[in-house]
Design a protein around this motif. Structure first.
Motif, PDB file in Angstrom:
ATOM      1  N   ALA A 269     -38.617  29.463  20.846  1.00 57.35           N
ATOM      2  CA  ALA A 269     -37.188  29.325  21.451  1.00 57.35           C
ATOM      3  C   ALA A 269     -36.920  27.995  21.050  1.00 57.35           C
ATOM      4  CB  ALA A 269     -37.240  29.712  22.806  1.00 57.35           C
ATOM      5  N   PHE A 270     -37.644  27.066  21.184  1.00 59.75           N
ATOM      6  CA  PHE A 270     -37.268  25.625  20.995  1.00 59.75           C
ATOM      7  C   PHE A 270     -36.957  25.488  19.527  1.00 59.75           C
ATOM      8  CE2 PHE A 270     -38.405  21.146  19.829  1.00 59.75           C
ATOM      9  CZ  PHE A 270     -37.779  20.618  20.600  1.00 59.75           C
ATOM     10  N   LYS A 271     -37.764  26.153  18.484  1.00 61.01           N
ATOM     11  CA  LYS A 271     -37.470  26.073  16.965  1.00 61.01           C
ATOM     12  C   LYS A 271     -36.169  26.570  16.771  1.00 61.01           C
ATOM     13  CE  LYS A 271     -39.211  29.230  14.409  1.00 61.01           C
ATOM     14  NZ  LYS A 271     -40.328  30.059  13.642  1.00 61.01           N
ATOM     15  N   ALA A 273     -33.496  26.800  19.092  1.00 58.09           N
ATOM     16  CA  ALA A 273     -32.568  26.156  19.644  1.00 58.09           C
ATOM     17  C   ALA A 273     -32.219  24.714  18.821  1.00 58.09           C
ATOM     18  CB  ALA A 273     -33.029  25.441  21.038  1.00 58.09           C
ATOM     19  N   MET A 274     -33.238  24.106  18.291  1.00 53.81           N
ATOM     20  CA  MET A 274     -33.178  23.174  17.483  1.00 53.81           C
ATOM     21  C   MET A 274     -32.432  23.499  16.202  1.00 53.81           C
ATOM     22  SD  MET A 274     -34.269  20.203  18.710  1.00 53.81           S
ATOM     23  CE  MET A 274     -34.130  19.386  17.041  1.00 53.81           C
ATOM     24  N   LEU A 275     -32.607  24.414  15.497  1.00 57.28           N
ATOM     25  CA  LEU A 275     -31.886  24.937  14.299  1.00 57.28           C
ATOM     26  C   LEU A 275     -30.428  25.198  14.771  1.00 57.28           C
ATOM     27  CD1 LEU A 275     -34.293  27.612  12.669  1.00 57.28           C
ATOM     28  CD2 LEU A 275     -33.751  25.323  11.903  1.00 57.28           C
ATOM     29  N   ALA A 276     -30.082  25.534  15.954  1.00 60.60           N
ATOM     30  CA  ALA A 276     -28.747  25.860  16.473  1.00 60.60           C
ATOM     31  C   ALA A 276     -28.152  24.637  16.647  1.00 60.60           C
ATOM     32  CB  ALA A 276     -28.488  26.828  17.463  1.00 60.60           C
ATOM     33  N   MET A 277     -28.905  23.435  17.226  1.00 59.07           N
ATOM     34  CA  MET A 277     -28.346  22.090  17.314  1.00 59.07           C
ATOM     35  C   MET A 277     -28.172  21.557  16.038  1.00 59.07           C
ATOM     36  SD  MET A 277     -30.009  18.977  19.894  1.00 59.07           S
ATOM     37  CE  MET A 277     -28.909  17.818  20.364  1.00 59.07           C
ATOM     38  N   LEU A 278     -28.844  21.679  15.157  1.00 56.38           N
ATOM     39  CA  LEU A 278     -28.931  20.996  13.687  1.00 56.38           C
ATOM     40  C   LEU A 278     -27.498  21.506  13.026  1.00 56.38           C
ATOM     41  CD1 LEU A 278     -32.587  20.526  12.641  1.00 56.38           C
ATOM     42  CD2 LEU A 278     -31.051  18.926  13.423  1.00 56.38           C
ATOM     43  N   ALA A 279     -27.430  23.065  13.040  1.00 56.26           N
ATOM     44  CA  ALA A 279     -26.405  23.821  12.561  1.00 56.26           C
ATOM     45  C   ALA A 279     -25.124  22.980  13.191  1.00 56.26           C
ATOM     46  CB  ALA A 279     -26.337  25.161  12.793  1.00 56.26           C
ATOM     47  N   GLY A 280     -25.109  22.818  14.455  1.00 56.43           N
ATOM     48  CA  GLY A 280     -23.675  22.135  15.036  1.00 56.43           C
ATOM     49  C   GLY A 280     -23.735  21.017  14.707  1.00 56.43           C
ATOM     50  N   VAL A 327     -29.295  28.786  23.697  1.00 56.07           N
ATOM     51  CA  VAL A 327     -30.096  29.400  22.796  1.00 56.07           C
ATOM     52  C   VAL A 327     -31.585  29.365  23.178  1.00 56.07           C
ATOM     53  CG1 VAL A 327     -31.262  29.470  20.400  1.00 56.07           C
ATOM     54  CG2 VAL A 327     -28.757  29.082  20.472  1.00 56.07           C
ATOM     55  N   TYR A 328     -32.095  28.397  23.600  1.00 58.97           N
ATOM     56  CA  TYR A 328     -33.263  28.414  24.590  1.00 58.97           C
ATOM     57  C   TYR A 328     -33.377  29.139  25.517  1.00 58.97           C
ATOM     58  CZ  TYR A 328     -37.859  26.576  26.096  1.00 58.97           C
ATOM     59  OH  TYR A 328     -38.957  26.425  26.574  1.00 58.97           O
ATOM     60  N   GLY A 329     -32.481  29.205  26.423  1.00 66.59           N
ATOM     61  CA  GLY A 329     -32.448  29.888  27.686  1.00 66.59           C
ATOM     62  C   GLY A 329     -32.326  31.509  27.464  1.00 66.59           C
TER      63      GLY A 329
END
Length: 518
Positions: A269-271, A273-280, A327-329
């Protein structure tokens, strides 16, 4: 390290304990910040009525005419106060800024994204770098409001205990990072726009058109992170741990847990979420690259006040935290429905109740303080006093740091304290050529370094409880004496760093000058 319990002995009250007990008794007599602002409003009204009949040999820099104190106790003034009370509150700049930022941070925190990220950072740390990494993680935890106090500080004791080191040293190092380094962070957080809002309001006492960028100190606070880490690392390993060598951990202390354990689901989930954050972040970068970007100013600049990007700092903090949080949630099952996300936001807003109440009274006080011209009078007389002393700007800034550190022992809230002294100090220093952004940087240093020795800091008793898990005889005086070396070292080291930073003219942040011309 010995785990043998020591026999009970009468507790000796030393000079430090007596001093801290005095501070605690005196501080407990200070009312809640909201009540403090209410009485401050009453004092402004009364003072305005008395001083409105006095002639001052001062020129108001905003109007170019002779300074006059406006009487706020006339029928017309009181009627206007009642008529504008609601809009004064809703138009209070720091209120909306903080609430919007906390909506996003609250989702990321509630989902577990921030907690897992902090655990991962600590789990991959080499033993030799355990202390600096713990302090760095404590600093980063500021982005999640109070997460550092409820997660990183007790985790500091756990990881030191697991590594065979004294757990109280881990708690002290984490406490130094979370609270002593409160204003040191290379990641934008809610405190940046919060303080900038108060600084802007204070600056407008002299200059109604003055604007303070929410990231006016981000370069300084970012580099300050490394200063705090170095100071905390040295104090922990050279002063605190040797001193704690004679303090054994109680035999029935909590067992050493499996450090950093997390499920495969949480890691995945953390992976994601981080990919989603980096995409943003990537989308944002691509959006601002073109010179014709709608996020740039009409002149094509990114950091100009007219650039929509600079006006969107708080919404961007909201977005860049809510994306990985959702995403993580979703992946771990924390957020099964959209209502769960809204509930996380609602719970976060529930914790902001006291701040909202404080903001109501603070807004009324600040408006009255500005309308009365009392702030302008104090600032101009203060500036004349500073000019008469003929102190160099560096000495003035250091004096402000010391003053803030002392006030912080009695008034713990960073925002409440800045809202009280900012309207006086910021215009006063502007009048002698020091910019609001530099005044804010100096305030942030003074506000941080004495947090860790003040029993009135709301989380101080909680840290005592953390220590008692390992050494049951720990008291307020024990913790304060353990944290005193951190406080003194940070006060000296961080102040010198600010002076060196200023001398080298390294930018404080976005659109943040060092000087101000009347």
């Amino acid at each position: 390290m010995s785990n043998q319990a020591i026999p009970d002995a009468p507790y000796k009250v030393g000079a430090m304990d007596r001093f801290l007990n005095f501070i605690e008794r005196a501080g407990n007599k200070i009312p809640d910040p909201a009540i403090l602002f209410f009485w401050a409003l009453i004092c402004v009204w009364l003072a305005s009525a008395l001083l409105s009949h006095v002639t001052f040999d001062l020129i108001n820099p905003r109007t170019g005419s002779e300074l006059e104190i406006a009487n706020l106790l006339t029928g017309e003034a009181l009627a206007n106060f009642l008529a504008n009370m609601v809009t004064t509150f809703t138009g209070f700049a720091p209120l909306g800024i903080v609430l919007v930022a906390m909506l996003g941070v609250g989702v990321a925190d509630s989902s577990g994204f921030i907690t897992t990220g902090l655990k991962k950072m600590l789990a991959v740390t080499p033993a030799k770098l355990l202390t600096p990494m713990l302090i760095l993680v404590a600093i980063v935890s500021h982005t999640a409001a109070d997460a550092g106090y409820v997660l990183v500080i007790p985790l500091g004791g756990i990881i030191f205990h697991a590594a065979g080191r004294h757990p109280l040293a881990g708690i002290a190092a984490a406490f130094a990072g979370v609270s002593g380094g409160f204003s040191a962070n290379f990641i934008p957080s809610g405190i940046d726009p919060l303080l900038a809002g108060f600084t802007q309001t204070s600056a407008q006492v002299l200059d109604p058109d003055y604007i303070v960028n929410p990231l006016a100190n981000i370069y300084f606070t970012g580099l300050s992170s490394f200063v705090v880490v170095i100071i905390g690392w040295f104090v922990t390993e050279k002063i605190i741990e040797p001193r704690l060598a004679a303090t054994p951990v109680d035999k029935d202390a909590e067992e050493v847990p499996d450090l950093g354990a997390m499920s495969t689901q949480e890691s995945n989930a953390f992976k994601y979420a981080m990919l989603a954050m980096l995409a943003g972040i990537a989308v944002l970068i691509f959006a601002i690259i073109p010179e014709s970007s709608a996020l740039r100013s009409p002149e094509g600049e990114l950091t100009a006040f007219s650039a929509p990007l600079m006006k969107s700092i708080v919404p961007l903090i909201f977005i860049l935290f809510i994306i990985p949080g959702v995403v993580y949630g979703r992946v771990v099952g924390k957020f099964k429905r959209s209502n769960d996300i809204i509930k996380a936001m609602s719970d976060t807003m529930g914790t902001m109740g006291s701040y909202i109440v404080m903001s109501f009274f603070c807004a009324q006080f600040l408006v009255a303080f500005g309308q009365s011209n009392i702030g302008t009078m104090l600032a101009l007389y203060g500036a004349e006093g500073l000019k008469a002393l003929n102190l160099p700007g560096q000495a003035t800034v250091v004096g402000m740091i010391l003053l803030t550190a002392m006030v912080n022992l009695l008034v713990g809230s960073s925002s409440a304290k800045w809202a009280l002294i900012g309207p006086i100090l910021v215009p006063m220093l502007m009048a002698v050529g020091i910019s609001p952004e530099l005044s804010q940087a100096a305030y942030r240093v003074g506000d941080s370094v004495s947090n860790i020795i003040s029993p009135l800091m709301v989380f101080f008793p909680l840290v005592v409880v953390y220590c008692q898990r390992y050494v049951k005889s720990t008291g307020i005086g024990t913790l304060a004496s353990m944290m005193m070396p951190f406080s003194i070292a940070m006060l000296i080291g961080w102040s010198l760093f600010l002076l060196a930073y200023w001398a080298l003219e390294i930018p404080l942040g976005f659109a943040a000058p060092y000087t101000y011309s009347m």
